[in-house]
Design a protein around this motif. Structure first.
Motif, PDB file in Angstrom:
ATOM      1  N   VAL A 256      45.299  52.622  74.969  1.00 20.15           N
ATOM      2  CA  VAL A 256      44.848  51.438  73.979  1.00 20.15           C
ATOM      3  C   VAL A 256      43.366  51.321  74.191  1.00 20.15           C
ATOM      4  O   VAL A 256      42.786  51.125  75.111  1.00 20.15           O
ATOM      5  CB  VAL A 256      45.648  49.982  74.463  1.00 20.15           C
ATOM      6  N   VAL A 257      42.739  51.002  73.221  1.00 19.55           N
ATOM      7  CA  VAL A 257      41.239  50.589  72.891  1.00 19.55           C
ATOM      8  C   VAL A 257      41.372  49.180  72.449  1.00 19.55           C
ATOM      9  O   VAL A 257      41.689  48.838  71.557  1.00 19.55           O
ATOM     10  CB  VAL A 257      40.631  51.559  71.768  1.00 19.55           C
ATOM     11  N   THR A 258      40.454  48.313  73.215  1.00 19.05           N
ATOM     12  CA  THR A 258      40.050  47.339  73.153  1.00 19.05           C
ATOM     13  C   THR A 258      38.476  47.230  72.917  1.00 19.05           C
ATOM     14  O   THR A 258      37.869  47.268  73.802  1.00 19.05           O
ATOM     15  CB  THR A 258      40.662  46.218  74.041  1.00 19.05           C
ATOM     16  N   ASP A 259      38.302  46.948  71.653  1.00 18.31           N
ATOM     17  CA  ASP A 259      36.815  47.107  71.250  1.00 18.31           C
ATOM     18  C   ASP A 259      35.944  45.908  71.165  1.00 18.31           C
ATOM     19  O   ASP A 259      36.434  45.003  70.342  1.00 18.31           O
ATOM     20  CB  ASP A 259      36.610  48.144  69.952  1.00 18.31           C
ATOM     21  N   HIS A 260      34.978  45.626  71.980  1.00 23.48           N
ATOM     22  CA  HIS A 260      34.183  44.204  71.653  1.00 23.48           C
ATOM     23  C   HIS A 260      33.132  44.305  70.782  1.00 23.48           C
ATOM     24  O   HIS A 260      32.751  45.243  70.446  1.00 23.48           O
ATOM     25  CB  HIS A 260      33.605  43.953  73.374  1.00 23.48           C
ATOM     26  N   ALA A 261      33.021  43.250  70.319  1.00 23.84           N
ATOM     27  CA  ALA A 261      32.189  42.736  68.961  1.00 23.84           C
ATOM     28  C   ALA A 261      30.739  42.855  69.251  1.00 23.84           C
ATOM     29  O   ALA A 261      29.934  43.083  68.229  1.00 23.84           O
ATOM     30  CB  ALA A 261      32.617  41.250  68.850  1.00 23.84           C
ATOM     31  N   ASP A 262      30.100  42.940  70.374  1.00 27.26           N
ATOM     32  CA  ASP A 262      28.605  42.864  70.662  1.00 27.26           C
ATOM     33  C   ASP A 262      28.021  43.813  70.051  1.00 27.26           C
ATOM     34  O   ASP A 262      26.709  43.324  69.312  1.00 27.26           O
ATOM     35  CB  ASP A 262      28.412  43.078  72.345  1.00 27.26           C
ATOM     36  N   GLN A 263      28.251  44.884  69.731  1.00 25.69           N
ATOM     37  CA  GLN A 263      27.418  46.240  69.072  1.00 25.69           C
ATOM     38  C   GLN A 263      27.836  46.269  67.466  1.00 25.69           C
ATOM     39  O   GLN A 263      27.217  46.911  66.875  1.00 25.69           O
ATOM     40  CB  GLN A 263      27.734  47.434  69.831  1.00 25.69           C
ATOM     41  N   THR A 264      28.620  45.082  66.986  1.00 24.14           N
ATOM     42  CA  THR A 264      29.298  45.306  65.633  1.00 24.14           C
ATOM     43  C   THR A 264      28.163  44.888  64.415  1.00 24.14           C
ATOM     44  O   THR A 264      27.638  43.775  64.602  1.00 24.14           O
ATOM     45  CB  THR A 264      30.476  44.565  65.489  1.00 24.14           C
ATOM     46  N   THR A 265      28.246  45.844  63.608  1.00 22.00           N
ATOM     47  CA  THR A 265      27.315  45.346  62.485  1.00 22.00           C
ATOM     48  C   THR A 265      28.222  45.840  61.017  1.00 22.00           C
ATOM     49  O   THR A 265      29.152  46.602  61.445  1.00 22.00           O
ATOM     50  CB  THR A 265      25.959  45.741  62.298  1.00 22.00           C
ATOM     51  N   ALA A 469      41.408  50.548  77.436  1.00 20.13           N
ATOM     52  CA  ALA A 469      39.754  50.705  77.422  1.00 20.13           C
ATOM     53  C   ALA A 469      38.865  49.476  76.962  1.00 20.13           C
ATOM     54  O   ALA A 469      39.348  49.004  75.993  1.00 20.13           O
ATOM     55  CB  ALA A 469      39.466  51.977  76.549  1.00 20.13           C
ATOM     56  N   HIS A 470      37.914  49.202  77.612  1.00 21.75           N
ATOM     57  CA  HIS A 470      36.922  48.353  77.122  1.00 21.75           C
ATOM     58  C   HIS A 470      35.749  49.082  76.787  1.00 21.75           C
ATOM     59  O   HIS A 470      35.090  49.490  77.445  1.00 21.75           O
ATOM     60  CB  HIS A 470      36.780  47.338  78.388  1.00 21.75           C
ATOM     61  N   THR A 471      35.853  49.162  75.152  1.00 18.24           N
ATOM     62  CA  THR A 471      34.739  49.793  74.729  1.00 18.24           C
ATOM     63  C   THR A 471      33.559  48.839  73.631  1.00 18.24           C
ATOM     64  O   THR A 471      34.031  47.972  73.332  1.00 18.24           O
ATOM     65  CB  THR A 471      35.396  50.661  73.919  1.00 18.24           C
ATOM     66  N   TYR A 472      32.703  49.863  73.675  1.00 20.72           N
ATOM     67  CA  TYR A 472      31.656  49.103  72.484  1.00 20.72           C
ATOM     68  C   TYR A 472      31.588  50.420  71.457  1.00 20.72           C
ATOM     69  O   TYR A 472      30.241  51.030  71.575  1.00 20.72           O
ATOM     70  CB  TYR A 472      30.256  48.727  73.176  1.00 20.72           C
ATOM     71  N   LEU A 473      32.452  50.858  70.566  1.00 15.59           N
ATOM     72  CA  LEU A 473      32.222  52.024  69.815  1.00 15.59           C
ATOM     73  C   LEU A 473      31.133  52.071  69.100  1.00 15.59           C
ATOM     74  O   LEU A 473      30.534  53.247  68.402  1.00 15.59           O
ATOM     75  CB  LEU A 473      33.487  52.304  69.195  1.00 15.59           C
ATOM     76  N   ILE A 528      49.320  55.688  71.065  1.00 11.23           N
ATOM     77  CA  ILE A 528      48.062  54.890  70.676  1.00 11.23           C
ATOM     78  C   ILE A 528      48.353  53.342  70.044  1.00 11.23           C
ATOM     79  O   ILE A 528      48.071  53.551  68.705  1.00 11.23           O
ATOM     80  CB  ILE A 528      46.819  55.716  69.995  1.00 11.23           C
ATOM     81  N   PRO A 529      48.804  52.395  70.725  1.00  8.23           N
ATOM     82  CA  PRO A 529      48.980  51.018  70.026  1.00  8.23           C
ATOM     83  C   PRO A 529      47.901  50.287  70.089  1.00  8.23           C
ATOM     84  O   PRO A 529      47.004  50.522  70.722  1.00  8.23           O
ATOM     85  CB  PRO A 529      50.264  50.607  70.745  1.00  8.23           C
ATOM     86  N   THR A 530      48.158  49.106  69.509  1.00  4.56           N
ATOM     87  CA  THR A 530      47.378  48.037  69.768  1.00  4.56           C
ATOM     88  C   THR A 530      47.713  47.380  70.986  1.00  4.56           C
ATOM     89  O   THR A 530      48.677  47.498  71.642  1.00  4.56           O
ATOM     90  CB  THR A 530      47.364  46.898  68.729  1.00  4.56           C
ATOM     91  N   LEU A 531      46.852  46.306  71.283  1.00  4.49           N
ATOM     92  CA  LEU A 531      47.087  45.701  72.743  1.00  4.49           C
ATOM     93  C   LEU A 531      48.390  44.779  72.657  1.00  4.49           C
ATOM     94  O   LEU A 531      49.267  44.866  73.419  1.00  4.49           O
ATOM     95  CB  LEU A 531      45.931  44.909  73.376  1.00  4.49           C
ATOM     96  N   ALA A 532      48.692  44.243  71.567  1.00  2.49           N
ATOM     97  CA  ALA A 532      49.500  43.317  71.172  1.00  2.49           C
ATOM     98  C   ALA A 532      51.002  44.231  71.167  1.00  2.49           C
ATOM     99  O   ALA A 532      52.108  43.846  71.516  1.00  2.49           O
ATOM    100  CB  ALA A 532      49.651  42.452  70.218  1.00  2.49           C
ATOM    101  N   ALA A 533      51.041  45.340  70.407  1.00  2.60           N
ATOM    102  CA  ALA A 533      51.958  46.341  70.245  1.00  2.60           C
ATOM    103  C   ALA A 533      52.352  46.760  71.795  1.00  2.60           C
ATOM    104  O   ALA A 533      53.589  46.921  71.948  1.00  2.60           O
ATOM    105  CB  ALA A 533      51.826  47.384  69.268  1.00  2.60           C
ATOM    106  N   LEU A 534      51.457  47.009  72.781  1.00  6.44           N
ATOM    107  CA  LEU A 534      51.756  47.570  73.828  1.00  6.44           C
ATOM    108  C   LEU A 534      52.578  46.597  74.544  1.00  6.44           C
ATOM    109  O   LEU A 534      53.670  46.820  75.179  1.00  6.44           O
ATOM    110  CB  LEU A 534      50.277  47.971  74.710  1.00  6.44           C
ATOM    111  N   GLY A 535      51.962  45.245  74.568  1.00  2.00           N
ATOM    112  CA  GLY A 535      52.562  44.073  75.316  1.00  2.00           C
ATOM    113  C   GLY A 535      54.086  43.779  74.970  1.00  2.00           C
ATOM    114  O   GLY A 535      54.749  43.636  75.657  1.00  2.00           O
TER     115      GLY A 535
END
Length: 609
Positions: A256-265, A469-473, A528-535
């Motif tokens: 599961v990839v949880t991508d945080h918003a900090d680097q997003t444009t 994963a805690h990512t900033y893709l 490779i699901p979303t976090l909600a789908a995994l839970g």
């Protein structure tokens, strides 16, 4: 026997000897605090019990266990009320409809109570014990093993020349298995804060680097008429070891990839979704590779506008339609009072968001891991999340980079919570929120690619593992800077330097990683699901009840339809049937048989010949 029983610090049931069960036992003679069960050969089982409960005056108060003896009645039941009048329980020993025996406990709280632990110990004679590891491979039980909520709880016991099987349902927090000294002890933890970790920042700081501390909450509030339940089955011989697998359609692992918003444009988000920012690519990006992620965004950014930008909203719609989650990363990068959070939750209702990820809890006072877990105050958000239908919140403390598998199968003596019910943390707060843990993956690009190298993904699949994963893709900064070394995005024009204003695309190495993940997903080994789908999946599988018959047929009861319900039998080429028919899929390898089928609501029958 009774003296050793009384020394235990949980609700204890001692059973001696269970080895002679070859037919249905006779539930019979009553003898003071011991309930005597005689089998057809005349051998007997003595059951003695005592309750140990730890109720506390407040969520952060210390406490200690208190003991409550249990007296069995002649009908193989026992009722009790704790000395403080807070908890009622009914214990029952009875034959099941399929010819085996089950011990059940049903308890409820009579008044609001801060609970640290309620547990049930079962002590049995044993010369050898085999259980499923977290990778669903049978192993000789170590001296200590912790089987978490979503782990298989199927335990085979050898005693002399006899064998028996114990199976515990998954609607509990954990089972702690201890072996040695000619016995096996199962501590069935109906509820314990050790399995429900939660910490919050000691104070909301002005700078995220300022000294702070994580404060644990060691008790959870239970209110009047809330219930707990546990069931353990005894099968009088060595039944074929059968486990529910966590993931669908025979897939061995989940990422599961949880991508945080900090680097997003808007520009980098377009590259992530469609491969490059100036025009969609039919072969690049998350959508083209059919990969889903949990993508967090700000309802309002600062130097990086996000959902106030129509282009970001459009990209979010496209990613959501392709199966990804679009969720809040707090409401804004700044500390937000309740009205701001409420407005953000309304914004994210567009994508039916159910997962909350804090932004910088040290300074964002409304972060769930700061003051947000409370149900009152200008920064409280727990009640708002529940009212908006949220289920999952992020645990602030990440696992450090290393092996991908958060389940840690090589550390079976240690707890490995990944998704867990938090419980009620505050008076008036919700009790339905679950927490998830992630692993830090904001690394220099070369280390990021190495972290997800083929060998690492092979190991994750081999271990039947779970990675969040805690990512900033979307990192995109000038070269040779601290953040620039973490870039996963490059200029479309190779003559431009990274961090410039021109169109961007995913780096070739990142594209190759997405293609590799797609290949594993398509071959059916990696989910490779979303976090909600995994839970949702983990909870649905845990809610499946397996009742094992004396003839080893297994009755499976489901509360919701489960597509691709997967099981593992610890023998190769096992002939299996589901409701009398061949499963949808069967795979035999490494001395085991994996099979899967769609299960309707209600009862299904599995047979293993």
């Amino acid at each position: 026997m009774l003296e050793s029983v009384r020394s235990l610090c949980t609700l204890l049931v001692a059973l001696v000897p269970l080895t002679a069960w070859g037919a249905e036992p006779e539930l019979g003679a009553y003898a003071g605090r011991a309930f005597i069960v005689r089998d057809p050969s005349g051998e007997r089982i003595e059951l003695a019990a005592q309750l140990v409960f730890d109720h506390r005056a407040s969520p952060g108060a210390s406490g200690a266990p208190r003991l409550q003896p249990v007296r069995w009645k002649s009908d193989a039941t026992a009722t009790l009320t704790t000395a403080d009048g807070a908890f009622d329980a009914l214990l029952k020993l009875e034959r099941t409809d399929v010819g085996t025996v089950a011990l059940t406990l049903d308890g409820s709280w009579r008044r609001p109570t801060w609970v640290h632990v309620i547990a049930l110990d079962v002590v049995l004679p044993a010369d050898g014990v085999t259980l499923f590891g977290r990778d669903l491979v049978p192993i000789a039980a170590p001296a200590l093993a912790v089987l978490d909520r979503f782990d298989a709880k199927w335990i085979s016991v050898r005693y002399g020349d006899k064998s028996y099987t114990l199976v515990v349902d998954d609607d509990i927090d954990a089972v702690v298995v201890k072996t040695g000294g000619g016995r096996v002890s199962l501590r069935i933890e109906l509820e314990t804060t050790e399995a429900r970790p939660f910490v919050h920042d000691a104070a909301c700081r002005g700078q995220w680097r300022a000294p702070n501390a994580h404060v644990a909450v060691p008790a959870r509030l239970r209110t009047v008429d809330e219930h707990v339940h546990a069931r353990m089955q005894w099968i009088p011989d060595a039944a074929p070891m059968l486990a529910k697998a966590k993931f669908p359609d025979g897939r061995r692992a989940a990422l599961v990839v949880t991508d945080h918003a900090d680097q997003t444009t808007a520009r980098t988000f377009a590259a992530l979704v469609h491969g490059q920012s100036d025009k969609p690519s039919p072969t690049m990006g998350l959508v083209a590779h059919h990969l889903r992620i949990t993508k967090s965004l700000f309802a309002h950014g600062t130097d990086r506008p996000q959902l106030e930008n129509p282009d970001v909203v459009k990209l979010s719609d496209q990613l959501y339609v392709a199966g990804s989650e679009i969720v809040p990363h707090s409401a804004t990068p700044k500390r937000d009072e309740r009205p701001v959070t409420m407005a953000a939750l309304d914004t994210f209702a567009r994508w039916h968001a159910r997962t909350w990820i804090d932004h910088q809890p040290e300074t964002n006072c409304e972060a769930f891991g700061d003051q947000g877990f409370r149900s009152s105050g200008k920064f409280a958000i727990a009640d708002l999340l529940a009212a908006h239908g949220y289920d999952y919140v992020w645990a602030e403390v990440d696992l450090e980079p290393g092996p991908l598998n958060l389940l840690r199968p090589d550390h079976l003596a240690q707890r490995a919570p990944t998704v867990w019910p938090i419980g009620r943390l505050d008076v008036g707060g919700p009790a339905n929120l679950w927490m998830f843990r992630s692993q830090w993956a904001f690394l220099e690009a070369k280390h990021f690619y190495n972290m997800y190298a083929p060998a690492a993904l092979d190991r994750l699949e081999r271990e039947r593992g779970l990675h969040i994963a805690h990512t900033y893709l979307e990192t995109y900064h000038p070269p040779h800077t601290k953040f620039g070394l973490k870039n996963l995005i490059v200029p479309v024009d190779p003559r431009e330097k990274p961090g410039g204003p021109g169109p961007v695309k995913l780096a070739p190495e990142f594209e190759r990683l997405l293609a590799a993940l797609q290949a594993r997903q398509e071959r059916g080994t990696l989910w490779i699901p979303t976090l909600a789908a995994l839970g949702d999946r983990l909870r649905a599988v845990a809610d499946m009840k397996m009742t094992i018959g004396a003839d080893h047929r297994v009755l499976v009861q489901t509360q919701v339809p489960i597509a691709g319900a997967t099981f593992v039998v610890a023998r190769p080429d096992a002939p299996v049937r589901v409701n009398g028919e061949l499963p949808h899929g069967v795979r035999s390898e490494h001395g085991e048989t994996t099979f899967w089928a769609d299960l309707p609501v209600g009862d299904s029958v599995i047979t293993v010949e």
